[in-house]
Structures are given as structure tokens and as C-alpha cells.
Design an enzyme around this catalytic site. Structure first.
Site, short mmCIF file in Angstrom:
data_model
loop_
_atom_site.label_atom_id
_atom_site.label_comp_id
_atom_site.label_asym_id
_atom_site.label_seq_id
_atom_site.Cartn_x
_atom_site.Cartn_y
_atom_site.Cartn_z
CE1 TYR A 77 -3.49 2.76 0.57
CE2 TYR A 77 -1.95 3.53 2.25
CZ TYR A 77 -3.06 3.75 1.44
OH TYR A 77 -3.72 4.94 1.49
CE1 TYR A 328 -24.32 21.56 47.91
CE2 TYR A 328 -24.56 20.69 45.70
CZ TYR A 328 -24.92 20.69 47.03
OH TYR A 328 -25.88 19.81 47.47
CG PHE A 377 -3.51 6.00 9.58
CD1 PHE A 377 -4.88 6.04 9.74
CD2 PHE A 377 -2.99 5.07 8.69
CE1 PHE A 377 -5.73 5.19 9.04
CE2 PHE A 377 -3.83 4.21 7.98
CZ PHE A 377 -5.20 4.27 8.15
#
Length: 718
Positions: A77, A328, A377
Site C-alpha cells: 500500500y 457548593y 494513523f
């Protein structure tokens, strides 16, 4: 490794790399880390290649194997086939094939560039920042030198020279989907190696740094264009170097945000007169031992130990402690921030694996005499890390915003004025615009923090039917970090404003409470004015002062003293005495007058950064306060045109532009580590006002007036 130790070690490593010491980034395929990327990308540190004979021989063997297999019957390839969905084609023109690869990937939008052209800001926005380019080249080199890509030494060496000569190819900001790696960005960098006349790069130093086409750049540094052979074009561009480099820079930014969030939370606990109890080790180490939660609690606890503002625990009899526990945004900060520390550390671990990996395809296996066809990749690991970090920084930003809104709201900030106004509330809206700006930053942060990976579109003939969008995700993570720095810079400005208001409050209460006592002694001679008599009056005064900060000073003290009269009349010893109503009214008028006068005098003569400023009240956060007020020269916003020569935005910008300096990052770490002692509080002339007034604010009795601060009322402040 704990988060604080990790970032402290990173900062130390970066300092060592850029200080001119013998320490140097070594490109060997296995040793890159976050500090290495930061030093090379941002500080133009010059890394060294592993140029050992063994490394060169291994690289040469990989190239030879590619050449051998490219001549066989079995297709390889990208060596003898087309690319992606076009891999059905075959060719023996291996060199031409590589040129074709680069050509079809040079499809991004850049400015129209000519040699020496000065780009506009809009044109710069189309391109990678140059620091990113240096990071990309470093990461790609570290992958290629592993000898699993089949790239010749000359290609690796020439790419390395881009770093040594500070050459930065022009790369389009947008184009990559990070599927088959970051093909587009890397193709532009690779094309400079080949001397492409239409690909440009930055070269030169200082004012001489200009844009040149690739052929000219190579000529300027005595390099010749390279003719790429089989697989070399593919090896150069088929990888995650671009997304990994940008994501690694983001790791460092997120670490700094996480450290800052703990410092600013401690600062907020102080100026809001919060409790230290929520950071008790038992709550975290014994009952819910998440490592991040334990670390955040320990860090904040250490910062607050020497604070004169943060309360150790709730005291039922304290009139300012009606709210049994903090809201909080303070109380739950270890539980909120702890997971973010853990996720950022996890992201760093992922990225440091990625930095030392081979990420192209096919991959050379020398031992197996084979080219493996796979998908290294695919940058989903990078996407996962950046989305995790981006969400973490969003959560940090959300906490900072919640603290800021508490701070600016006079119904929630324990007696500070609305919008942290120093001036009269009817004409001074000081930080109201800051509140809006912070909301804008957080809204954008929240939008950008959504996942990118859920917006994948099929690309390239449906071959890239899935793609990671890692580079886009990394870019957005850096943008979220940048916006969070804007929000945090705003928060720092507000915190410094708030602690100076607390300092004014402390000075005022000392003398005002003494004045209440002194006037009671003067007007009610038949009443025993002792601590038992005064305590209800002082407690009630605290409540009245806290609930009237939205009033201008004159009507405010009329209101406070009028309401205080009712408390006076309920005193048992007072009721038993024969007190004329006129004496009570005279007492009320006197303390209203004193309150208004003292309040304005202390406010007008206040000196930010002096011994009587926020420095006297803070714990280790006074290191940050001193840095902001003294080193950066950030001014208190007075709320009056005669005293404010700069805009609030200009002052906040001073903090923002300091954020990326090594000094600021190290300061934040030093505050948490507790290894560097805060500078001593200044005294002498710097702590004095401009000489006006009667000495009430510092308790002296040598001015005009009574010197009220010397009375027993001084003990009522706490």
C-alpha cells in the site's frame, strides 16, 4: 504521580532545557515527553538527533526492506498502489507516486503569499501558529527515527535541520480530519523538503524573519531539495504528528489551569470567609479516597493554614455564620476538581505513548521481513485525550464562574459590596461588566467543550468512513484553555479587589466598633459598658453592615445606627438605667457621623499592596496577590473617574498576558507546594496612606480625634 508533582516536574524540566544547561531533548523514538515538546515548540530549544551508527544502520535496513518488497509481486500500500479508496491501482513508478501523494494533499486554504509579505491578522488565522509547526516537526521526527517507516536518514536529517534553522513551513489551520493521520498539514511540511515553489516557510530571526518559498529557504541554509523515493512521502505525512503535537501543548495548558483552579479556590474561600472544614483529611482520605480528591483537599488545606480570613469551623454564636456550611462552589471543590486532575493526568499518559509511537501505514517489520498493513494513523487516542481534557477544563471554568458570581453578589458574599464596588453603589458598578464578560467566556467554553468525535463525516470515497477529528479536537482544547485563562484572569482581578475590600472592612470595623463603645461610655455614664454589654451591639452591627452594602455610605450609616438603637434598648442593664431619650439620639447621631467619616477616610486613604491591604489577611495566596499588585502593577478599581486612569479590561489583561510566563506558572505551583515561604508583609512607609486623616485606620491616637482603635472594641473584630 500526584498531579502537583507532575506539573512541578514539568516546569523544572522545561527550565533545565531552556536555561542553556547541558540537558537537551533527544530524538531517539522513545524519549519524548510533554516538557520536551513545550521546550522545542515554545522556547525554540534545539533538540539532538540520535545519530549513532546503530540507529543509522537500522534506518537504512528499513529503507532497503521497502525497496525490496516494492519490487516483488505482492503489492504494498502506498508504495506500489494508489491511496485510500484508490488503492485498487498499481504502479511501479514509486517516486512519482510519492509526488502525486503530496500534490493531492496540498488542498488547504492559505493566504496568497509572496516572498517577504507581511500577513494581516486575518491571514494568520488561516495558518498554524509557528510554535505548533515546531512541535509537529519534533513529533514526526521522533516517529520516523524509530526505523519502522522506511525513511532515509537524509530525509530525517533535513527535517531536523528545519528545527535547528528555525524554519516553519506555512500550514493550513483547517483541512485535516485526522483519519489517515494529519495528511494535509504534514504534506505542506514535507513539500518544503522537496523545494516546492508554491509552498512557503518562515525563516530568519527577529525583524529579519520573513516568508520565503521552499526553494529559497533551502538555498538560504545550504540544503538541496530531496527527491522522495518509495514510501517516503507516505511516511512523512501518514501519521498523527500534527494532532499529537497540538494536543501535547494542550496537556501543558490544562495542567496549569488545574493548578490555578486550586489556588483560586483557596483564595475564594478566604475572601468569602469560608470554612476550612471541607478540606479536613478525614473526609477525603478515610471516607472517599479518590486520589485527585485527596490531593485537591490537601493542597487547599495547606494554602489556608495561615489565612486570617478562612474560618477553621462553624461557630453557632458567630452572627456572620448563619449559613451552616459553605455553598457548593467552595465546599465541594475537592470532589469537583479531583476528577479533573485524574483525567488530565490520564490524558498526559495517553499523549506520551502517542509521542513515542509509529503512526503511519504500512509499518516496517525488520525482524519479520514484512510490511504490516493496519491503521496506526487513526488518532482516536488523541481525540479521547483532548476531549477528556477539554471537558475537564470546562468543569474547572464552571467552578471559577460559580465562585466569581458568589463574590460579586452582595446577598451571597458575606458583607462585600455589590459588584465589589469601592465607591458609592449608586454610581459605582465596578465589576458588573466583569460578570457579563465571564458569562460570555463560560458560554463559549461550554459550547466548544462538546465532543468533536460525534460529528464525524465520511471522507475520501467512503474509505475514511470513520475519522478521529483529533486535530480539530486538539485545537478546540487549546481554545478552551485560552478562554479559561480569560475567565481565570477575570477571577483573579475580582479576588484581589475583594481582599482589598476585606482589608478596608477589617480596618473600619476595628475603629468603628471602638467608636460605638467610646460613644456609649460618653453618652451613658450610668451604664456599665463592658464586654457583655457590647457584644450584642457588635454582633448586630456586623449583621447590619453586611446587609446594607448596597446603600451609599451616608444613608447606610443612618440605617445601621437607627436599627442598632433597638438592640441598645433591649439591653437589660440599659433598661435599668435612667437614660434620657435625647442621650440615645445623640449617641445614634454621633456613631452615624463617625461611621460615615471613618468609612470614607479608610476607603480614601487605602493603599493597595501595603501592610494594611489584603497582604495582612491572606494565607499563601498573598504570593499571588503580591504578584498581581506589585509585579504586574494591576490597580484596584476605585469606581471614580478621578482615580481610575485605566479601564477594568486593561487591568484584567495584565493578568491574562502574564499567564503564559514561566514565572506565573511557577508561582501557582509554589503556592500549592508550600516549599517557598510567602514574602514578609511590607511595613514602614509603603504601608502608610498619604498623611491625611486622623489616624483612626491604624489605631494611632496622635491624630485629631479619640484614637478609637485603642479601645476594647478592637477585640470585637473577630
Amino acid at each position: 504521580m500526584a498531579h502537583l508533582a507532575c506539573i512541578s516536574q514539568q516546569l523544572s524540566s522545561i527550565r533545565d532545557l531552556v536555561s542553556g544547561s547541558e540537558k537537551q531533548v533527544f530524538i531517539d523514538g522513545y524519549s519524548l515527553d510533554v516538557p520536551s515538546v513545550i521546550a522545542v515548540a515554545r522556547q525554540v530549544h534545539q533538540p539532538k538527533l540520535d545519530s549513532s551508527d546503530n540507529k543509522k544502520n537500522t534506518i537504512a535496513a528499513a529503507v532497503a526492506l521497502v525497496a525490496k518488497l516494492s519490487g516483488g509481486e505482492q503489492s504494498q500500500y502506498g508504495v506500489t498502489t494508489g491511496f485510500g479508496g484508490s488503492a485498487t491501482t498499481r504502479t511501479k513508478q514509486t517516486a512519482l507516486l510519492q509526488k502525486s501523494l503530496l500534490a493531492h494533499c496540498q488542498a488547504g486554504i492559505l493566504p496568497v503569499i509572496t516572498e517577504g509579505k507581511t500577513l494581516t491578522p486575518e491571514e494568520h488565522d488561516l495558518m498554524f501558529p509557528q510554535e505548533w509547526i515546531r512541535g509537529v516537526i519534533l513529533v514526526r521526527l521522533n516517529s520516523l527515527i524509530r526505523a519502522q517507516s522506511g525513511t532515509r536518514w537524509i530525509v530525517i536529517d533535513h527535517l531536523h535541520k528545519f528545527l535547528t534553522h528555525n524554519i516553519a513551513p506555512c500550514v493550513p489551520l483547517r483541512q485535516s480530519v485526522s483519519a489517515s493521520g494529519d495528511l494535509g498539514p504534514l504534506a505542506y511540511i514535507a513539500s518544503v523538503l522537496t523545494g516546492h515553489e508554491d509552498i512557503y516557510a518562515w525563516h530568519g530571526e527577529g525583524a529579519d524573519r520573513k516568508l520565503y518559498n521552499s526553494a529559497t529557504v533551502l538555498k538560504n541554509v545550504d540544503m538541496k531539495p530531496i527527491e522522495l523515493i518509495a514510501k517516503e512521502g507516505l511516511s512523512l505525512i501518514n501519521g498523527t504528528g500534527a494532532s499529537a503535537a497540538v494536543a501535547t501543548i494542550a496537556v501543558h495548558e490544562c495542567h496549569i489551569a488545574a493548578v490555578a483552579s486550586q489556588v483560586l479556590t483557596a483564595f475564594a474561600v478566604e475572601v468569602l470567609k469560608g470554612f476550612q472544614e471541607p478540606f479536613n483529611p478525614y473526609l477525603h482520605e478515610q471516607t472517599r479516597p479518590h486520589p485527585g480528591q485527596i490531593e485537591v483537599a490537601a493542597n487547599i488545606r495547606r494554602v489556608l493554614l495561615s489565612s486570617n480570613l478562612a474560618r477553621t469551623h462553624h461557630v453557632e454564636s458567630d452572627p456572620e455564620m448563619k449559613l451552616r456550611q459553605d455553598r457548593y462552589c467552595l465546599r465541594a471543590s475537592p470532589q469537583w476538581l479531583g476528577p479533573q486532575l485524574e483525567d488530565i493526568l490520564s490524558a498526559q499518559k495517553t499523549m506520551e505513548i502517542e509521542l513515542n509511537s509509529t503512526t503511519d501505514n504500512p509499518i516496517v517489520d525488520l525482524d519479520g521481513d514484512f510490511l504490516h498493513h493496519g491503521a496506526n494513523f487513526m488518532a482516536m487516542a488523541v481525540t479521547s485525550a483532548t476531549e477528556k481534557m477539554r471537558l475537564s477544563v470546562h468543569h474547572i471554568a464552571k467552578l471559577m464562574f460559580a465562585q466569581l458570581t458568589d463574590l460579586l453578589n452582595h446577598t451571597m458574599n458575606c458583607g462585600l459590596p455589590p459588584n465589589l464596588a469601592v465607591g458609592e453603589p449608586s454610581v459605582d458598578y465596578s465589576l458588573k461588566g466583569v460578570d457579563v464578560a465571564a458569562a460570555a467566556y463560560l458560554s463559549e467554553i461550554a459550547y466548544l467543550s462538546n465532543p468533536v468525535s460525534t460529528h464525524v463525516n465520511s471522507a475520501e470515497m467512503h474509505n475514511q468512513s470513520i475519522n478521529s477529528m483529533a486535530l480539530v479536537s486538539a485545537r478546540y482544547t487549546l481554545e478552551v484553555a485560552r478562554l479559561t485563562k480569560m475567565l481565570m484572569s477575570t477571577h483573579v482581578f475580582a479576588l484581589c479587589q475583594a481582599v482589598d475590600l476585606r482589608a478596608m472592612e477589617t480596618s473600619f470595623r476595628k475603629v468603628f466598633f471602638a467608636a460605638i463603645e467610646a460613644e456609649a461610655i460618653a453618652h451613658f455614664p450610668t451604664v456599665t459598658i463592658d464586654a457583655e454589654f457590647m457584644r450584642p451591639l457588635i454582633d448586630r452591627t456586623k449583621i447590619l453592615l453586611n446587609t446594607s452594602t448596597d446603600q451609599d455610605s451616608l444613608p447606610r450609616f443612618e440605617f445601621v445606627t437607627s436599627e442598632l438603637t433597638a438592640t441598645l434598648l433591649r439591653q437589660p442593664t440599659f433598661l435599668a438605667a435612667d437614660i434620657r431619650l435625647s442621650a440615645i439620639d445623640q449617641w445614634r447621631v454621633a456613631i452615624a457621623k463617625h461611621g460615615h467619616s471613618l468609612f470614607n477616610e479608610i476607603r480614601d486613604n487605602f493603599v493597595p499592596g501595603s501592610a494594611d491591604s489584603g497582604l495582612s489577611l491572606l494565607g499563601r495566596t498573598r504570593m499571588l496577590y503580591a504578584f498581581v499588585r506589585e509585579t504586574l502593577g494591576v490597580n484596584l478599581h476605585w469606581g471614580h473617574p478621578s482615580r481610575d486612569s485605566t479601564t477594568i479590561g486593561t487591568e484584567v489583561a495584565k493578568i491574562y498576558h502574564a499567564w503564559d510566563t514561566p514565572a506565573f506558572s511557577q508561582l501557582l505551583v509554589d503556592i500549592l507546594e508550600g516549599e517557598v515561604e510567602p514574602a514578609p508583609i511590607p511595613n514602614g512607609g509603603v504601608a502608610k496612606a498619604n498623611g491625611h486623616g486622623n489616624g483612626y485606620a491604624n489605631g494611632n491616637t496622635n491624630g485629631s480625634g479619640n484614637g478609637y482603635a485603642t479601645g476594647s472594641g478592637g477585640g470585637y473584630v473577630n
